[in-house]
Design a protein around this motif. Structure first.
Motif, short mmCIF file in Angstrom:
data_model
loop_
_atom_site.label_atom_id
_atom_site.label_comp_id
_atom_site.label_asym_id
_atom_site.label_seq_id
_atom_site.Cartn_x
_atom_site.Cartn_y
_atom_site.Cartn_z
N GLU A 292 45.11 33.13 38.07
CA GLU A 292 46.39 32.90 38.73
C GLU A 292 46.67 33.94 39.81
OE1 GLU A 292 51.13 32.39 37.56
OE2 GLU A 292 49.60 32.16 36.02
N ALA A 293 46.26 35.20 39.58
CA ALA A 293 46.61 36.27 40.51
C ALA A 293 45.43 36.79 41.31
CB ALA A 293 47.25 37.42 39.75
N LEU A 294 44.19 36.49 40.89
CA LEU A 294 43.03 37.12 41.50
C LEU A 294 41.86 36.14 41.56
CD1 LEU A 294 41.64 39.93 42.33
CD2 LEU A 294 40.96 40.06 39.93
N THR A 295 41.12 36.20 42.65
CA THR A 295 39.90 35.41 42.78
C THR A 295 38.73 36.37 43.00
OG1 THR A 295 41.06 33.51 43.73
CG2 THR A 295 38.69 33.65 44.13
N VAL A 296 37.68 36.18 42.22
CA VAL A 296 36.49 37.03 42.32
C VAL A 296 35.32 36.18 42.80
CG1 VAL A 296 34.87 38.51 41.06
CG2 VAL A 296 37.30 38.50 40.44
N VAL A 297 34.60 36.70 43.80
CA VAL A 297 33.44 36.00 44.35
C VAL A 297 32.21 36.87 44.21
CG1 VAL A 297 32.49 34.81 46.36
CG2 VAL A 297 34.98 34.90 46.04
N ASP A 298 31.15 36.32 43.63
CA ASP A 298 29.90 37.06 43.42
C ASP A 298 28.82 36.45 44.30
OD1 ASP A 298 28.10 38.88 42.30
OD2 ASP A 298 27.51 37.46 40.74
N ALA A 322 29.36 35.23 53.68
CA ALA A 322 30.66 35.53 54.29
C ALA A 322 31.24 34.28 54.96
CB ALA A 322 30.54 36.67 55.29
N GLU A 323 30.40 33.55 55.69
CA GLU A 323 30.85 32.34 56.36
C GLU A 323 31.24 31.26 55.35
OE1 GLU A 323 27.52 31.47 58.81
OE2 GLU A 323 27.93 33.09 60.24
N GLU A 324 30.45 31.12 54.28
CA GLU A 324 30.74 30.10 53.27
C GLU A 324 31.99 30.46 52.47
OE1 GLU A 324 30.57 26.72 50.98
OE2 GLU A 324 29.58 27.21 52.88
N ILE A 325 32.19 31.74 52.19
CA ILE A 325 33.38 32.17 51.46
C ILE A 325 34.64 31.85 52.25
CG2 ILE A 325 34.64 34.22 50.65
CD1 ILE A 325 31.80 35.37 49.92
N ALA A 326 34.62 32.13 53.56
CA ALA A 326 35.78 31.81 54.40
C ALA A 326 36.08 30.31 54.38
CB ALA A 326 35.53 32.28 55.83
N ARG A 327 35.04 29.49 54.39
CA ARG A 327 35.22 28.03 54.34
C ARG A 327 35.80 27.61 53.00
NH1 ARG A 327 32.48 22.86 53.25
NH2 ARG A 327 31.00 23.91 51.88
N GLN A 328 35.30 28.20 51.91
CA GLN A 328 35.79 27.86 50.58
C GLN A 328 37.26 28.25 50.39
OE1 GLN A 328 34.38 26.25 47.93
NE2 GLN A 328 32.56 25.77 49.14
N LEU A 329 37.66 29.38 50.97
CA LEU A 329 39.06 29.80 50.86
C LEU A 329 39.98 28.78 51.53
CD1 LEU A 329 38.82 33.64 51.60
CD2 LEU A 329 38.83 32.49 49.39
N ARG A 330 39.57 28.29 52.69
CA ARG A 330 40.36 27.27 53.39
C ARG A 330 40.37 25.96 52.61
NH1 ARG A 330 38.02 26.47 59.25
NH2 ARG A 330 39.80 25.07 59.45
N LEU A 331 39.19 25.55 52.17
CA LEU A 331 39.04 24.25 51.52
C LEU A 331 39.80 24.19 50.20
CD1 LEU A 331 37.79 21.47 51.45
CD2 LEU A 331 35.65 22.49 50.65
N ARG A 332 39.70 25.24 49.40
CA ARG A 332 40.38 25.27 48.11
C ARG A 332 41.82 25.76 48.21
NH1 ARG A 332 36.18 26.95 43.44
NH2 ARG A 332 34.23 26.29 44.40
N ASP A 333 42.18 26.28 49.39
CA ASP A 333 43.50 26.86 49.62
C ASP A 333 43.78 27.99 48.64
OD1 ASP A 333 45.66 27.08 51.19
OD2 ASP A 333 46.56 25.16 50.70
N ILE A 334 42.80 28.88 48.51
CA ILE A 334 42.92 30.03 47.61
C ILE A 334 43.78 31.10 48.26
CG2 ILE A 334 41.65 31.91 46.50
CD1 ILE A 334 39.28 29.96 46.24
N GLY A 335 44.78 31.59 47.53
CA GLY A 335 45.64 32.64 48.04
C GLY A 335 45.69 33.82 47.09
N GLY A 336 46.33 34.90 47.53
CA GLY A 336 46.46 36.09 46.71
C GLY A 336 45.37 37.10 46.99
N ILE A 337 45.02 37.89 45.98
CA ILE A 337 44.01 38.93 46.11
C ILE A 337 42.62 38.34 45.88
CG2 ILE A 337 43.18 41.15 45.19
CD1 ILE A 337 46.08 41.59 44.18
N ILE A 338 41.69 38.67 46.76
CA ILE A 338 40.32 38.17 46.66
C ILE A 338 39.37 39.37 46.70
CG2 ILE A 338 38.55 36.72 47.74
CD1 ILE A 338 41.25 35.40 49.12
N VAL A 339 38.51 39.45 45.70
CA VAL A 339 37.52 40.55 45.62
C VAL A 339 36.13 39.94 45.69
CG1 VAL A 339 36.62 42.43 44.23
CG2 VAL A 339 39.08 41.98 44.24
#
Length: 414
Positions: A292-298, A322-339
């Protein structure tokens, strides 16, 4: 190549944005998935919490809305008191307020609302009580910024404020003034309706999905708008005739046996995007884990072994990630803190290249994102404005059997 693909099915409308064939943004409008951001309500204060500097406001939806003290104080910093007062000196339980939603209800949290009203047009955002002029940061030519700021000063009256949007770049006074007059009249009607309305009630709702997206994302760089329902195609053309008539010829009807979202691979790409593991073209992959508050990407090299040395292999994977992560953030509409846990690199120069690649990629995002930098543990921190519920919540619900650690699929694209 940029395309918008629109699919109509019963009372559901699906809109996808493709860039070079890749799905980058996705929207669904259903009776039970209604956009609330931008809507204005006459609400009633239910509870005031001085210790939190906030109040809860009943606006007539399921959960009470959350109003911070900063959203009660004047929008312009110059007009704010030097010492912030206690919120209970500004509002009390039972007071009626006109508020606008700036963040959708998410999870157990109600909507966030403000008294800093803003109405979006094609070229500008009208703020009836803001008292300042701002410009899109994506307009980087200094002379153009000066010209637009001067036009903004001509447009505003009394305490009005305005934000010149990116698409205002190069537009003349008449186009901007027409937008301003339309929004000013809209605000007048909102005020009149609010005077008659009983709290809690909705007094203004932003336009529906397709007109809103055409207003917000269609520019000269949009190559094609494909629609598979004649009524929706006419709606798109009608909207374009009023804001960008030269683009109406780019709207076409899809009449194949498959729906537009199937023919253009939207359905397949969305199915893949909802999976935790996302494969990269090189053979590497990223794993996205959301809370709910944090998204982690490995980030992992996966099947990619490179051809020169380890540092180059890692750099190639990280840049692609990096390019795919930016696309995924837009596509999934992920907000908040991302690590993001990129693969470790030895050279500081390469770490800088990763940040540059990510910054370039998030510039395409209409939602504000901020890259904080590397932590002492070698993780990259960033934030993205949280406006609405993440896209995967439209298709999944938390699993009751495992206490929410897993998700259960509830629906699919039609």
């Amino acid at each position: 190549m940029k395309q918008i693909v629109v699919h109509g099915h019963r009372d559901e409308t699906t809109v996808a944005l493709l860039e070079d064939g890749k799905l980058t943004e996705f929207f669904v409008e259903r009776p039970n998935v209604r956009k609330l951001v931008g809507n204005i309500y006459k609400g009633r204060v239910v509870n005031v919490l001085p210790g939190m500097g906030a109040a809860f406001v009943d606006i007539g939806i399921e959960k009470n809305a959350f109003l911070y003290i900063d959203d009660l104080l004047p929008a312009h910093l110059e007009h704010q008191p030097k010492v912030k007062p206690s919120i209970d000196t500004l509002v009390r339980a039972g007071d009626e307020l006109l508020v606008q939603i700036v963040r959708e209800p998410v999870g157990t949290k109600g909507a966030r609302v403000t008294t800093h009203y803003a109405l979006t047009g094609r070229w500008l955002v009208y703020m009836p009580e803001a008292g300042y002029i701002a410009l899109s940061k994506k307009i980087d030519d200094e002379e153009e910024r000066k010209r637009l700021r001067a036009l903004g000063e001509r447009l505003c009256r009394d305490k009005e404020g305005v934000i010149l949007r990116t698409v205002a770049n190069g537009e003349g006074y008449e186009a901007l003034a027409g937008d301003m007059d339309m929004l000013r009249e809209r605000w007048r009607r909102i005020e009149e309706k609010a005077k008659r309305a009983q709290a809690p009630s909705e007094v203004y709702a932003d336009v529906e999905l397709l007109p809103r997206l055409i207003r917000d994302i269609v520019t000269e760089q949009m190559d094609e708008i494909v629609v598979d329902q004649p009524a929706l195609m006419e709606e798109a053309k009608r909207m374009l005739r009023s804001i960008a008539p030269q683009l109406t010829e780019r709207v076409r009807l899809h009449d194949g046996k498959k729906s537009a979202i199937e023919a253009y691979g939207v359905k397949e790409q969305l199915e893949a995007a909802l999976q935790p593991k996302q494969w990269l073209a090189s053979g590497g992959y990223v794993v996205i884990d959301q809370t709910e508050a944090l998204t982690v990407v490995d980030v992992n090299t996966g099947k990619y072994t490179g051809s020169t040395n380890l540092e180059e292999t890692v750099l190639t994977t990280n840049v692609e990630a990096a390019e795919e992560i930016a696309r995924q953030l837009r596509l999934r509409d992920i907000g908040g803190i991302i690590v993001i846990d990129f693969i470790d690199m030895e050279l500081e120069e390469n770490r800088r290249r990763i940040i540059d690649a990510l910054e370039t990629a998030v510039q395409k995002d209409r939602t504000k994102a901020h890259i904080v930098g590397w932590t002492k543990l070698g993780l990259l921190e960033m934030t993205r404005k949280k406006v609405r519920e993440q896209k995967d919540m439209m298709f999944f619900v938390p699993c009751k059997a495992c206490g929410g650690r897993g998700k259960i699929r509830t629906s699919t694209l039609t």
